[in-house]
Design a protein around this motif. Structure first.
Motif, mmCIF file in Angstrom:
data_model
loop_
_atom_site.group_PDB
_atom_site.id
_atom_site.type_symbol
_atom_site.label_atom_id
_atom_site.label_comp_id
_atom_site.label_asym_id
_atom_site.label_seq_id
_atom_site.Cartn_x
_atom_site.Cartn_y
_atom_site.Cartn_z
ATOM 1 N N VAL A 100 0.840 -1.208 0.000
ATOM 2 C CA VAL A 100 0.000 0.000 0.000
ATOM 3 C C VAL A 100 0.875 1.259 0.000
ATOM 4 O O VAL A 100 0.561 2.232 -0.681
ATOM 5 C CB VAL A 100 -0.954 0.018 1.225
ATOM 6 N N LYS A 158 2.182 1.860 -3.432
ATOM 7 C CA LYS A 158 1.126 2.329 -4.331
ATOM 8 C C LYS A 158 0.724 3.768 -4.028
ATOM 9 O O LYS A 158 0.391 4.532 -4.923
ATOM 10 C CB LYS A 158 -0.088 1.395 -4.271
ATOM 11 N N ASN A 192 0.875 6.630 -6.741
ATOM 12 C CA ASN A 192 -0.330 7.392 -7.099
ATOM 13 C C ASN A 192 -0.144 8.892 -6.889
ATOM 14 O O ASN A 192 -0.576 9.699 -7.703
ATOM 15 C CB ASN A 192 -1.532 6.916 -6.274
ATOM 16 N N GLU A 241 -0.358 11.940 -9.724
ATOM 17 C CA GLU A 241 -1.225 13.119 -9.602
ATOM 18 C C GLU A 241 -0.407 14.411 -9.639
ATOM 19 O O GLU A 241 -0.799 15.381 -10.291
ATOM 20 C CB GLU A 241 -2.034 13.073 -8.301
ATOM 21 N N GLN A 250 1.034 14.966 -13.232
ATOM 22 C CA GLN A 250 -0.023 15.322 -14.174
ATOM 23 C C GLN A 250 -0.555 16.718 -13.859
ATOM 24 O O GLN A 250 -0.966 17.459 -14.755
ATOM 25 C CB GLN A 250 -1.143 14.267 -14.148
ATOM 26 N N TYR A 277 -14.336 13.818 -0.854
ATOM 27 C CA TYR A 277 -13.975 13.188 -2.129
ATOM 28 C C TYR A 277 -15.239 12.760 -2.896
ATOM 29 O O TYR A 277 -15.376 13.015 -4.084
ATOM 30 C CB TYR A 277 -13.078 11.975 -1.859
ATOM 31 N N LEU A 320 -10.105 16.505 -8.256
ATOM 32 C CA LEU A 320 -10.115 15.548 -7.150
ATOM 33 C C LEU A 320 -8.714 15.266 -6.629
ATOM 34 O O LEU A 320 -8.549 14.705 -5.551
ATOM 35 C CB LEU A 320 -10.680 14.201 -7.630
ATOM 36 N N HIS A 339 1.063 0.240 -19.711
ATOM 37 C CA HIS A 339 1.559 0.761 -18.432
ATOM 38 C C HIS A 339 0.567 1.761 -17.827
ATOM 39 O O HIS A 339 0.361 1.801 -16.621
ATOM 40 C CB HIS A 339 2.920 1.423 -18.653
ATOM 41 N N ASP A 340 -0.060 2.574 -18.680
ATOM 42 C CA ASP A 340 -0.929 3.627 -18.140
ATOM 43 C C ASP A 340 -2.381 3.552 -18.604
ATOM 44 O O ASP A 340 -3.187 4.402 -18.232
ATOM 45 C CB ASP A 340 -0.343 5.014 -18.455
ATOM 46 N N LYS A 341 -2.695 2.564 -19.406
ATOM 47 C CA LYS A 341 -4.088 2.459 -19.857
ATOM 48 C C LYS A 341 -4.640 1.057 -19.571
ATOM 49 O O LYS A 341 -3.924 0.067 -19.699
ATOM 50 C CB LYS A 341 -4.189 2.772 -21.347
ATOM 51 N N ASN A 389 -3.960 -0.806 -15.140
ATOM 52 C CA ASN A 389 -3.754 0.571 -14.678
ATOM 53 C C ASN A 389 -4.579 1.546 -15.508
ATOM 54 O O ASN A 389 -4.634 1.416 -16.728
ATOM 55 C CB ASN A 389 -2.284 0.969 -14.828
ATOM 56 N N LEU A 396 -4.274 5.370 -15.868
ATOM 57 C CA LEU A 396 -3.569 6.606 -15.492
ATOM 58 C C LEU A 396 -3.450 7.584 -16.655
ATOM 59 O O LEU A 396 -2.522 8.398 -16.697
ATOM 60 C CB LEU A 396 -2.141 6.259 -15.002
ATOM 61 N N ASP A 406 -5.586 -1.857 -10.856
ATOM 62 C CA ASP A 406 -4.426 -1.836 -9.967
ATOM 63 C C ASP A 406 -4.094 -0.401 -9.548
ATOM 64 O O ASP A 406 -3.909 -0.105 -8.382
ATOM 65 C CB ASP A 406 -3.249 -2.475 -10.709
ATOM 66 N N TYR A 407 -4.002 0.464 -10.534
ATOM 67 C CA TYR A 407 -3.758 1.889 -10.279
ATOM 68 C C TYR A 407 -4.834 2.698 -10.997
ATOM 69 O O TYR A 407 -5.204 2.382 -12.127
ATOM 70 C CB TYR A 407 -2.395 2.323 -10.824
ATOM 71 N N LEU A 408 -5.284 3.742 -10.312
ATOM 72 C CA LEU A 408 -6.350 4.571 -10.871
ATOM 73 C C LEU A 408 -6.053 6.026 -10.535
ATOM 74 O O LEU A 408 -5.937 6.373 -9.359
ATOM 75 C CB LEU A 408 -7.663 4.129 -10.193
ATOM 76 N N ASN A 409 -5.912 6.877 -11.576
ATOM 77 C CA ASN A 409 -5.738 8.293 -11.248
ATOM 78 C C ASN A 409 -7.121 8.942 -11.081
ATOM 79 O O ASN A 409 -8.146 8.343 -11.416
ATOM 80 C CB ASN A 409 -4.852 9.032 -12.278
ATOM 81 N N THR A 410 -7.129 10.155 -10.549
ATOM 82 C CA THR A 410 -8.434 10.745 -10.209
ATOM 83 C C THR A 410 -9.247 11.093 -11.459
ATOM 84 O O THR A 410 -10.470 11.032 -11.429
ATOM 85 C CB THR A 410 -8.266 11.998 -9.329
ATOM 86 N N SER A 415 -11.053 8.077 -12.265
ATOM 87 C CA SER A 415 -12.154 7.841 -11.317
ATOM 88 C C SER A 415 -13.398 8.591 -11.765
ATOM 89 O O SER A 415 -14.509 8.088 -11.706
ATOM 90 C CB SER A 415 -11.788 8.335 -9.912
ATOM 91 N N ASP A 441 -4.398 -4.227 -0.689
ATOM 92 C CA ASP A 441 -4.550 -2.848 -1.161
ATOM 93 C C ASP A 441 -5.824 -2.220 -0.596
ATOM 94 O O ASP A 441 -6.864 -2.170 -1.246
ATOM 95 C CB ASP A 441 -4.556 -2.830 -2.701
ATOM 96 N N ASP A 458 -6.466 0.814 -0.128
ATOM 97 C CA ASP A 458 -6.889 2.021 -0.837
ATOM 98 C C ASP A 458 -7.837 1.681 -1.989
ATOM 99 O O ASP A 458 -8.849 2.350 -2.195
ATOM 100 C CB ASP A 458 -5.670 2.786 -1.381
ATOM 101 N N VAL A 514 -11.729 2.695 -2.676
ATOM 102 C CA VAL A 514 -12.259 3.327 -3.900
ATOM 103 C C VAL A 514 -13.560 2.631 -4.307
ATOM 104 O O VAL A 514 -14.553 3.283 -4.644
ATOM 105 C CB VAL A 514 -11.220 3.277 -5.055
#
Lengths: 183, 127
Positions: free
Chosen positions: A52, A55, A59, A63, A66, A130, A147, B10-12, B29, B31, B64-68, B71, B101, B103, B107
């Motif tokens: 965690v 990750k 993450n 953010e 970007q 959020y 966000l 890697h990011d999609k 992922n 991102l 696995d990974y998610l950017n905002t 979301s 995980d 987090d 989500v």
């Protein structure tokens, strides 16, 4: 509030080179974000930290990078390229992510308001903040969802620290520091 | 109806939207910097699908990974699926998360809280 100047914050840390994991100053493009996150993923494979934690750092880094590429006031037109500075430090007990980029006065006012709201929101209420933002927020033209800083705050171990430093007329350096505890 | 099949990068995310085989899947992922542009064809696909959906639609999400920004795009997709449910069709969201995980588990819970769709939260063992 971050009390040191931008130069102090970034360069003082260089003295102790072992602490620096990554540092970048310049144009932040999608490729740069991709390169840094790929490298971080690769390096993390050798660390035995909690998944965690890894990750969260990943993450937050996505953010932050970007954010620079989308919102830096110094950028190339029609392109997701912003200029900024980014560093990841590896302390004994925590990872520290530090970033800086130039913004304008209007952005400063919006950020100041949003970030103050976030840091003054108790941790257990950040989830509600959020969710509200997710329902009400709309994706901006540049693809940001507004966000990001709430998400970062949820993942951070301490309250995020931020500051605005006057740079040039109509240009302000926006600094943000985020800590993620390793254990 | 067209099938969308994207391989994960890697990011999609890897995406399968296949009405005929009743397979709807997002994995990996997500991102992308410009989530709007990436998810636009996906949203359009769901608009088309909503006109004549299958009797039961089960969406598997194993991210696995998610950017905002992603979301937010996922939220828009869920809104479209909500309309399918409101029209009287059977839908289910299966939210898979790595057991380590917390987090990503959160989500899923947050989406579940704000979206009027049945969610199944399923943990899977870490690699």
């Amino acid at each position: 509030m971050i009390e040191s100047s931008l130069a102090e914050i970034f360069y003082k840390e260089f003295v102790d080179k072992d602490r620096i994991k990554m540092f970048y100053n310049g144009a932040v493009t999608h490729n740069i974000t991709d390169a840094f996150t790929s490298q971080l993923e690769f390096e993390f494979k050798n660390y035995h930290y909690n998944k965690v934690v890894k990750k969260r750092v990943f993450n937050i880094m996505v953010e932050i990078l970007q954010n620079i590429s989308k919102h830096s006031a110094i950028n190339s037109k029609n392109n997701n390229t912003g200029y900024g500075t980014f560093a990841l430090y590896n302390d004994k007990k925590e990872f520290v992510i530090l970033s800086a980029n130039i913004i304008n006065n209007k952005q400063k006012n919006i950020l100041d308001k949003n970030l103050n709201l976030i840091v003054n929101t108790p941790r257990n209420e950040l989830r509600e903040l959020y969710k509200n933002k997710l329902i009400k927020g709309r994706i901006s033209k540049k693809g940001g969802a507004g966000l990001g800083f709430i998400d970062i705050s949820k993942r951070a171990s301490e309250k995020i620290e931020f500051d605005f430093i006057e740079f040039k007329p109509k240009q302000i350096i926006f600094l943000i520091k985020i800590r993620v505890k390793k254990f | 109806m067209d099938v969308i099949k994207l391989e994960p990068t890697h990011d999609k995310p890897g995406i399968i939207l296949d009405k005929e085989n009743n397979k709807f899947e997002f994995r990996g992922n997500s991102l992308p910097e410009n989530a709007n542009a990436f998810y636009e064809p996906i949203l359009k696909w769901f608009d088309e699908y909503a006109k004549n959906p299958n009797e039961k639609t089960v969406i598997d999400l194993k991210l696995d990974y998610l950017n905002t920004a992603s979301s937010k795009a996922l939220f828009s997709i869920f809104m479209k699926i909500e309309k399918i449910k409101e029209a009287g069709h059977n839908v289910l969201i299966k939210w898979y998360y790595d057991e380590d995980d917390e987090d990503m588990e959160e989500v899923g819970e947050e989406f579940d809280d704000i979206i009027n769709l049945p969610f199944e939260h399923i943990s899977y063992e870490s690699d």
